[in-house]
Write a protein that holds these residues in place. Structure first.
Motif, PDB file in Angstrom:
ATOM      1  N   SER A 280      57.068  22.568  10.324  1.00 12.44           N
ATOM      2  CA  SER A 280      55.722  22.011  10.404  1.00 12.44           C
ATOM      3  C   SER A 280      55.211  21.988  11.843  1.00 12.44           C
ATOM      4  CB  SER A 280      55.694  20.595   9.829  1.00 12.44           C
ATOM      5  OG  SER A 280      56.043  20.600   8.455  1.00 12.44           O
ATOM      6  N   VAL A 281      56.057  21.556  12.767  1.00 11.86           N
ATOM      7  CA  VAL A 281      55.655  21.542  14.173  1.00 11.86           C
ATOM      8  C   VAL A 281      55.349  22.959  14.650  1.00 11.86           C
ATOM      9  CG1 VAL A 281      56.430  21.066  16.533  1.00 11.86           C
ATOM     10  CG2 VAL A 281      56.892  19.414  14.710  1.00 11.86           C
ATOM     11  N   LEU A 282      56.222  23.892  14.314  1.00 11.02           N
ATOM     12  CA  LEU A 282      55.979  25.286  14.688  1.00 11.02           C
ATOM     13  C   LEU A 282      54.652  25.783  14.139  1.00 11.02           C
ATOM     14  CD1 LEU A 282      56.935  28.111  15.730  1.00 11.02           C
ATOM     15  CD2 LEU A 282      57.901  28.446  13.444  1.00 11.02           C
ATOM     16  N   THR A 283      54.391  25.509  12.881  1.00 10.10           N
ATOM     17  CA  THR A 283      53.175  26.007  12.229  1.00 10.10           C
ATOM     18  C   THR A 283      51.918  25.460  12.894  1.00 10.10           C
ATOM     19  OG1 THR A 283      54.363  26.159  10.126  1.00 10.10           O
ATOM     20  CG2 THR A 283      51.961  26.187  10.024  1.00 10.10           C
ATOM     21  N   LEU A 284      51.911  24.182  13.190  1.00 10.27           N
ATOM     22  CA  LEU A 284      50.723  23.578  13.789  1.00 10.27           C
ATOM     23  C   LEU A 284      50.527  24.042  15.231  1.00 10.27           C
ATOM     24  CD1 LEU A 284      51.051  20.018  12.251  1.00 10.27           C
ATOM     25  CD2 LEU A 284      49.368  21.780  11.669  1.00 10.27           C
ATOM     26  N   LEU A 285      51.617  24.265  15.955  1.00 10.01           N
ATOM     27  CA  LEU A 285      51.483  24.792  17.318  1.00 10.01           C
ATOM     28  C   LEU A 285      51.015  26.246  17.302  1.00 10.01           C
ATOM     29  CD1 LEU A 285      54.611  23.259  19.103  1.00 10.01           C
ATOM     30  CD2 LEU A 285      52.215  22.568  19.333  1.00 10.01           C
ATOM     31  N   GLN A 286      51.373  26.970  16.259  1.00 11.15           N
ATOM     32  CA  GLN A 286      50.947  28.362  16.128  1.00 11.15           C
ATOM     33  C   GLN A 286      49.514  28.474  15.604  1.00 11.15           C
ATOM     34  OE1 GLN A 286      52.694  31.743  16.160  1.00 11.15           O
ATOM     35  NE2 GLN A 286      53.764  30.682  17.809  1.00 11.15           N
ATOM     36  N   HIS A 287      48.982  27.383  15.075  1.00 14.03           N
ATOM     37  CA  HIS A 287      47.618  27.380  14.538  1.00 14.03           C
ATOM     38  C   HIS A 287      46.846  26.207  15.150  1.00 14.03           C
ATOM     39  CE1 HIS A 287      49.875  29.736  11.540  1.00 14.03           C
ATOM     40  NE2 HIS A 287      48.732  30.359  11.335  1.00 14.03           N
ATOM     41  N   PRO A 288      46.520  26.297  16.437  1.00 14.39           N
ATOM     42  CA  PRO A 288      45.864  25.182  17.126  1.00 14.39           C
ATOM     43  C   PRO A 288      44.517  24.787  16.526  1.00 14.39           C
ATOM     44  CG  PRO A 288      45.826  27.185  18.464  1.00 14.39           C
ATOM     45  CD  PRO A 288      46.758  27.448  17.322  1.00 14.39           C
ATOM     46  N   ASP A 289      43.843  25.735  15.866  1.00 17.11           N
ATOM     47  CA  ASP A 289      42.574  25.379  15.226  1.00 17.11           C
ATOM     48  C   ASP A 289      42.792  24.396  14.084  1.00 17.11           C
ATOM     49  OD1 ASP A 289      43.962  27.453  13.852  1.00 17.11           O
ATOM     50  OD2 ASP A 289      42.144  28.004  12.758  1.00 17.11           O
ATOM     51  N   GLN A 290      43.901  24.553  13.350  1.00 20.47           N
ATOM     52  CA  GLN A 290      44.215  23.638  12.262  1.00 20.47           C
ATOM     53  C   GLN A 290      44.677  22.280  12.800  1.00 20.47           C
ATOM     54  OE1 GLN A 290      43.529  24.573   8.973  1.00 20.47           O
ATOM     55  NE2 GLN A 290      42.589  26.204  10.187  1.00 20.47           N
ATOM     56  N   ARG A 358      50.288  33.895   3.408  1.00 19.22           N
ATOM     57  CA  ARG A 358      51.140  34.286   4.523  1.00 19.22           C
ATOM     58  C   ARG A 358      51.010  33.265   5.648  1.00 19.22           C
ATOM     59  NH1 ARG A 358      50.887  40.917   5.195  1.00 19.22           N
ATOM     60  NH2 ARG A 358      51.833  41.387   3.166  1.00 19.22           N
ATOM     61  N   PHE A 359      52.036  33.207   6.483  1.00 25.44           N
ATOM     62  CA  PHE A 359      52.051  32.274   7.601  1.00 25.44           C
ATOM     63  C   PHE A 359      50.812  32.444   8.477  1.00 25.44           C
ATOM     64  CE2 PHE A 359      53.306  31.313  12.034  1.00 25.44           C
ATOM     65  CZ  PHE A 359      53.622  29.973  11.892  1.00 25.44           C
ATOM     66  N   ALA A 360      50.421  33.694   8.687  1.00 21.48           N
ATOM     67  CA  ALA A 360      49.252  33.966   9.526  1.00 21.48           C
ATOM     68  C   ALA A 360      47.974  33.400   8.925  1.00 21.48           C
ATOM     69  CB  ALA A 360      49.107  35.475   9.747  1.00 21.48           C
ATOM     70  N   ASP A 361      47.956  33.172   7.612  1.00 16.44           N
ATOM     71  CA  ASP A 361      46.754  32.673   6.926  1.00 16.44           C
ATOM     72  C   ASP A 361      46.709  31.152   6.834  1.00 16.44           C
ATOM     73  OD1 ASP A 361      46.026  35.363   6.297  1.00 16.44           O
ATOM     74  OD2 ASP A 361      47.395  35.317   4.585  1.00 16.44           O
ATOM     75  N   PHE A 362      47.661  30.452   7.432  1.00 20.65           N
ATOM     76  CA  PHE A 362      47.769  29.008   7.228  1.00 20.65           C
ATOM     77  C   PHE A 362      46.445  28.305   7.500  1.00 20.65           C
ATOM     78  CE2 PHE A 362      48.488  24.734   8.997  1.00 20.65           C
ATOM     79  CZ  PHE A 362      49.022  24.128   7.872  1.00 20.65           C
TER      80      PHE A 362
END
Length: 433
Positions: A280-290, A358-362
């Motif tokens: 979860s931390v990785l995902t949110l750091l990779q998607h700063p807009d979210q 996909r992860f890129a679409d989060f």
């Protein structure tokens, strides 16, 4: 497409039927030439996505046959509605002792202690066992844990600032928090928490042989037996004490069954939540807009947690079942004695239910998705309310306390994952605070 072998000479199966009747194993080869070796390996360039062939099967052949090893094979269901149907139907047995159960790839499932656990039992045994422990994880009970859970998380978050930078967030936070919480609920002495983590790590390693799995489960059972003896002589205000005095000493539970409860709660509860924290931390750091949507209040953390649980689906091996009678699922006839893998990983990425996954679409939805990340039906995760509390409090507090939190390396292809494990996760996540 993953490089998984296709065997068009083998007995393949399909859920498509031209005559309006359920298709069986004997007449599906032409329509569904997709017999594959069951693999959870993601695309090399997209390590956080599901295997590509899952999406292909959902579109062309949502009920197919996969090989599990040199001699074993099983049905693989990949569509959301089919998986949901299987998980709700108690005619699909959860017991590894049921003929046809797909044991290959799940070493230790049929170990003497393992088969006595709640998750490996069928009604009415499962119903009785679940009733004993479920009340401790109902919403009202979990709300009663809130103060100590939040205090535990706050203490761990504050301690991160005292560590040399950069830090490994997995070791110092993601693994530590659920271990602290479940140990407190069960009443595990502080000095034994490290042993809990070590045994859980070994027991959920899929590369172990059957004999090695039997050995580590036996060690875990012996460890639990020692804890049970402690609760017999020194009762306290904790779950293990209650189960010992209300269920074991009254004859409602055997010692082996009680040990199985502890093993289940530690391995399935601690390991999965730890995996979700890191991902979860990785995902949110990779998607700063979210992340900004969460910080601004445009999206809720409740919705974010559910979407994160859905796309990552850390429980990826199954669930696995065996048919106890002939059962039709979505136009496919599963015969008595045939094994089934009802993939919640594939179901949670079903395009017809959720769109691009996909992860890129989060993207955090406005409303919480109705996913299968905590399972479905009688075996739905008993600890899901506790997991939601930990994630729903821990994630916003971490980003609030450290607003400049950032990755040391943002190339996800260089991440180290927990390969060959029952539960998906990141092995190491180095960050600057």
């Amino acid at each position: 497409m993953d490089a998984v072998p296709v065997d068009t000479d083998a007995d393949t199966r399909t859920d498509t039927s031209s005559g309006g009747q359920a298709t069986t194993a004997d007449d599906g080869a032409a329509a569904c030439p997709h017999l594959r070796k069951y693999s959870l390996t993601p695309p090399e360039s997209r390590p956080l996505d599901e295997p590509d062939y899952f999406g292909e099967l959902r579109q062309e052949c949502p009920a197919s046959t996969v090989t599990l090893g040199e001699s074993g094979s099983s049905w693989l269901f990949t569509a959301f509605e089919d998986v949901k149907t299987i998980l709700a139907d108690t005619r699909f047995s959860s017991s590894p002792l049921t003929p046809g159960f797909p044991l290959e790839g799940a070493p230790g499932s049929d170990a003497p202690v393992a088969v006595t656990t709640m998750i490996r039992s069928d009604p009415p045994v499962h119903t009785r066992l679940r009733r004993m422990v479920a009340k401790d994880f109902m919403p009202k009970a979990v709300e009663g844990y809130r103060d100590f859970v939040c205090a535990t998380i706050d203490a761990r978050i504050d301690s991160l600032a005292t560590l040399p930078q950069p830090i490994d967030l997995i070791e110092s936070f993601a693994l530590a928090v659920p271990s602290d919480v479940i140990s407190k609920i069960l009443g595990v002495p502080v000095e034994d928490e490290a042993m809990f983590q070590e045994l859980t790590e070994r027991m959920t390693t899929l590369s172990l042989t059957r004999e090695e799995q039997y050995q580590v489960i036996g060690e875990f059972a012996a460890f639990c037996d020692r804890l049970i003896s402690l609760k017999e002589s020194e009762p306290a205000d904790d779950l293990l004490t209650r189960l010992t005095h209300e269920q074991l000493l009254t004859g409602e539970l055997t010692r082996e069954q009680l040990a199985g409860f502890v093993i289940m709660l530690v391995s399935a509860g601690h390991d999965t939540t730890a995996g979700m924290f890191g991902l979860s931390v990785l995902t949110l750091l990779q998607h700063p807009d979210q992340l900004e949507l969460l910080r601004s209040g445009a999206r809720s953390w409740d919705s974010a947690v559910e979407e994160l649980v859905r796309i990552h689906t850390v429980v990826r091996m199954g669930p696995r079942r065996a048919a106890t009678e002939d059962i039709e699922v979505g136009g496919t006839l599963v015969r008595k004695g045939e094994g089934v893998i009802a993939s919640i990983l594939a179901a949670n990425h079903d395009e017809s239910q959720f769109g691009p996954s996909r992860f890129a679409d989060f993207s955090i939805p406005e409303e919480k998705p109705k996913h299968l990340g905590f399972g479905f039906g009688p075996h739905q995760c008993v600890g899901q309310n506790l997991a939601r509390l930990e994630l729903g409090y821990g994630l916003p507090r971490l980003f609030e306390r450290y607003p400049d939190l950032r990755l040391v390396d943002d190339d996800i292809t260089r991440l180290r994952f927990r390969e060959g494990r029952a539960f998906f996760g990141i092995r190491e996540l180095r960050v600057h605070l």
